[in-house]
Design a protein around this motif. Structure first.
Motif, mmCIF file in Angstrom:
data_model
loop_
_atom_site.group_PDB
_atom_site.id
_atom_site.type_symbol
_atom_site.label_atom_id
_atom_site.label_comp_id
_atom_site.label_asym_id
_atom_site.label_seq_id
_atom_site.Cartn_x
_atom_site.Cartn_y
_atom_site.Cartn_z
ATOM 1 N N GLU A 93 0.815 -1.208 0.000
ATOM 2 C CA GLU A 93 0.000 0.000 0.000
ATOM 3 C C GLU A 93 0.857 1.271 0.000
ATOM 4 N N GLU A 94 2.121 1.166 0.417
ATOM 5 C CA GLU A 94 3.011 2.321 0.456
ATOM 6 C C GLU A 94 3.704 2.558 -0.884
ATOM 7 N N TRP A 95 3.423 1.725 -1.849
ATOM 8 C CA TRP A 95 4.034 1.841 -3.174
ATOM 9 C C TRP A 95 2.963 2.229 -4.190
ATOM 10 N N ASP A 96 3.382 2.892 -5.230
ATOM 11 C CA ASP A 96 2.455 3.420 -6.224
ATOM 12 C C ASP A 96 2.110 2.324 -7.234
ATOM 13 N N ILE A 97 1.244 1.395 -6.827
ATOM 14 C CA ILE A 97 0.857 0.258 -7.661
ATOM 15 C C ILE A 97 -0.557 0.511 -8.179
ATOM 16 N N ASP A 98 -0.692 0.685 -9.491
ATOM 17 C CA ASP A 98 -1.963 1.094 -10.095
ATOM 18 C C ASP A 98 -2.897 -0.073 -10.363
ATOM 19 N N ASP A 99 -2.362 -1.260 -10.548
ATOM 20 C CA ASP A 99 -3.171 -2.417 -10.937
ATOM 21 C C ASP A 99 -3.866 -3.001 -9.702
ATOM 22 N N PRO A 100 -5.206 -2.905 -9.597
ATOM 23 C CA PRO A 100 -5.892 -3.419 -8.402
ATOM 24 C C PRO A 100 -5.696 -4.925 -8.205
ATOM 25 N N ALA A 101 -5.685 -5.691 -9.298
ATOM 26 C CA ALA A 101 -5.497 -7.139 -9.180
ATOM 27 C C ALA A 101 -4.110 -7.456 -8.633
ATOM 28 N N ALA A 102 -3.094 -6.725 -9.121
ATOM 29 C CA ALA A 102 -1.735 -6.940 -8.630
ATOM 30 C C ALA A 102 -1.626 -6.565 -7.152
ATOM 31 N N MET A 103 -2.292 -5.472 -6.759
ATOM 32 C CA MET A 103 -2.268 -5.057 -5.357
ATOM 33 C C MET A 103 -2.897 -6.137 -4.477
ATOM 34 N N LYS A 104 -4.035 -6.681 -4.893
ATOM 35 C CA LYS A 104 -4.705 -7.713 -4.109
ATOM 36 C C LYS A 104 -3.828 -8.957 -3.993
ATOM 37 N N GLU A 105 -3.158 -9.303 -5.085
ATOM 38 C CA GLU A 105 -2.291 -10.481 -5.078
ATOM 39 C C GLU A 105 -1.106 -10.269 -4.131
ATOM 40 N N LEU A 106 -0.522 -9.075 -4.151
ATOM 41 C CA LEU A 106 0.599 -8.776 -3.268
ATOM 42 C C LEU A 106 0.160 -8.781 -1.802
ATOM 43 N N GLN A 107 -1.015 -8.255 -1.525
ATOM 44 C CA GLN A 107 -1.516 -8.254 -0.148
ATOM 45 C C GLN A 107 -1.725 -9.674 0.358
ATOM 46 N N ALA A 108 -2.284 -10.539 -0.501
ATOM 47 C CA ALA A 108 -2.488 -11.935 -0.101
ATOM 48 C C ALA A 108 -1.154 -12.637 0.128
ATOM 49 N N ALA A 109 -0.178 -12.350 -0.735
ATOM 50 C CA ALA A 109 1.128 -12.978 -0.597
ATOM 51 C C ALA A 109 1.825 -12.530 0.683
ATOM 52 N N VAL A 260 -8.051 -16.732 -11.379
ATOM 53 C CA VAL A 260 -8.707 -17.674 -10.476
ATOM 54 C C VAL A 260 -7.706 -18.213 -9.462
ATOM 55 N N ARG A 261 -6.496 -18.559 -9.929
ATOM 56 C CA ARG A 261 -5.456 -19.059 -9.018
ATOM 57 C C ARG A 261 -5.167 -18.030 -7.928
ATOM 58 N N ASN A 262 -4.999 -16.767 -8.332
ATOM 59 C CA ASN A 262 -4.697 -15.725 -7.352
ATOM 60 C C ASN A 262 -5.845 -15.550 -6.368
ATOM 61 N N ALA A 263 -7.076 -15.656 -6.865
ATOM 62 C CA ALA A 263 -8.234 -15.508 -5.983
ATOM 63 C C ALA A 263 -8.308 -16.651 -4.977
ATOM 64 N N LEU A 264 -7.958 -17.857 -5.394
ATOM 65 C CA LEU A 264 -7.947 -18.990 -4.468
ATOM 66 C C LEU A 264 -6.972 -18.735 -3.317
ATOM 67 N N ILE A 265 -5.772 -18.266 -3.664
ATOM 68 C CA ILE A 265 -4.760 -17.988 -2.635
ATOM 69 C C ILE A 265 -5.194 -16.823 -1.760
ATOM 70 N N ALA A 266 -5.753 -15.770 -2.382
ATOM 71 C CA ALA A 266 -6.177 -14.596 -1.625
ATOM 72 C C ALA A 266 -7.303 -14.927 -0.657
ATOM 73 N N ASN A 267 -8.111 -15.942 -0.987
ATOM 74 C CA ASN A 267 -9.221 -16.321 -0.122
ATOM 75 C C ASN A 267 -8.841 -17.411 0.878
ATOM 76 N N GLY A 268 -7.551 -17.702 0.984
ATOM 77 C CA GLY A 268 -7.091 -18.575 2.059
ATOM 78 C C GLY A 268 -6.871 -20.016 1.689
ATOM 79 N N LEU A 269 -6.687 -20.335 0.394
ATOM 80 C CA LEU A 269 -6.361 -21.713 0.032
ATOM 81 C C LEU A 269 -5.122 -22.144 0.820
ATOM 82 N N PRO A 270 -5.172 -23.255 1.552
ATOM 83 C CA PRO A 270 -4.060 -23.637 2.441
ATOM 84 C C PRO A 270 -2.857 -24.154 1.655
#
Length: 326
Positions: A93-109, A260-270
């Motif tokens: 969130e402290e970096w200027d990342i414009d792509d919402p999907a990329a931001m969500k993926e980074l937050q999940a990671a 879909v893969r990123n969404a699985l991980i972001a939603n807590g796939l173990p």
């Protein structure tokens, strides 16, 4: 505001002037890089391993990419780690990342990485933990720049591979048994065959790889249904209909599968319980409904998710239902 531009006016002016300055000016404009670049980091703990990772990254940014600001940033973090002050993974969130999907993926990671750290990764597997954090920071930094897609992919996939190595290294080791008297040889029991435990089909709008609200709901349901399983395989396979060129449809199906893969991980796939996760794309070559070339067909614009494992571990849950078309 971008992490990179949180600098004083004087520092910015120094960076602009640096292009015309001699090489020896590095110790004035970028003192941490100059001090740390040839320093020998000793020790084998997490912070020492992390300091060496940042040292390598700092030198690469300075000498190969001419990115002096990031070189200084990595040097600062390396010097902190060597002093046994652990820098936290970058906050995307402290970096200027414009792509919402990329931001969500980074937050999940980041959540995944911090989860491993909370389980003692730095003490159990210091080298693997340091590599995972360094690859994550690399991913954040490259994602902000945004244009070097090869470098973004290298850092992202490097992080994913590092997390697999870290999870494996953190698995409890089997205690060595005391030598026992010889016994009659008994063939080990055969494991039952893997079966499909859960399955979903996610559908997409025409010429679109983004997830609909209904698709996100189905992904959350599938993730919840496998949360208690161990030793599972997950296969994510993207598809497209036959409207448009085949090479375009191949790329579109790959983007759908990746989302879909990123969404699985972001939603807590173990991920720590995965034996394998495979993502691939078929383009328009494997339609659910056979059509002529150029025909739009909603049932072919899909991603199929299959979870396989051992049946006896899912007696109480049962397979999930296949999603209906969105």
């Amino acid at each position: 505001m971008s992490f990179k531009i949180k600098m004083t006016t004087a520092t910015m002016a120094a960076c602009i002037a640096f292009a015309a300055a001699p090489a020896s000016a590095a110790n004035i404009l970028f003192p941490d890089y100059e001090e740390f670049k040839s320093h020998t980091v000793t020790g084998t703990g997490f912070n020492a391993e992390l300091a060496r990772q940042y040292q390598t990254m700092s030198a690469y940014e300075y000498q190969e990419m001419y990115d002096y600001i990031d070189a200084e940033t990595y040097a600062e973090r390396g010097m902190m780690a060597e002093k046994d002050i652990t820098p936290a993974p970058f906050q995307p969130e402290e970096w200027d990342i414009d792509d919402p999907a990329a931001m969500k993926e980074l937050q999940a990671a980041r959540i995944e990485l911090l989860g491993a750290m909370q389980k003692g990764a730095a003490d159990i597997a210091p080298a693997q933990a340091a590599n995972a954090q360094a690859k994550y920071d690399c991913w954040v930094e490259q994602q902000e720049e945004g244009w070097q897609t090869t470098h973004i992919a290298q850092c992202r996939e490097g992080f994913r591979a590092a997390m697999i190595d870290l999870n494996e290294a953190m698995m409890p080791k089997k205690a060595e048994a005391e030598p026992a008297a010889p016994v009659a040889k008994i063939d080990p029991p055969k494991l039952p065959p893997r079966v499909e435990l859960s399955r979903q089909v996610i559908y997409f709008d025409f010429d679109d790889a983004s997830l609909t609200p209904g698709a996100e709901l189905k992904i959350r349901e599938l993730t919840a249904s496998v949360a208690g399983l161990d030793d599972i395989n997950v296969h994510v396979e993207g598809h497209a209909d036959r409207a448009g060129p085949s090479d375009y449809n191949k790329a579109l199906s790959e983007e759908r599968a990746e989302n879909v893969r990123n969404a699985l991980i972001a939603n807590g796939l173990p991920t720590s319980k995965l034996k394998r996760m495979l993502t691939d794309s078929e383009g328009e070559s494997d339609p659910a409904v056979v059509t002529a070339d150029g025909v739009r067909e909603a049932r072919n614009r899909r991603v199929e998710i299959s979870v396989t494992g051992f049946e006896d571990k899912t007696a109480s849950s049962g397979p999930a239902n296949v999603a209906s078309a969105e």
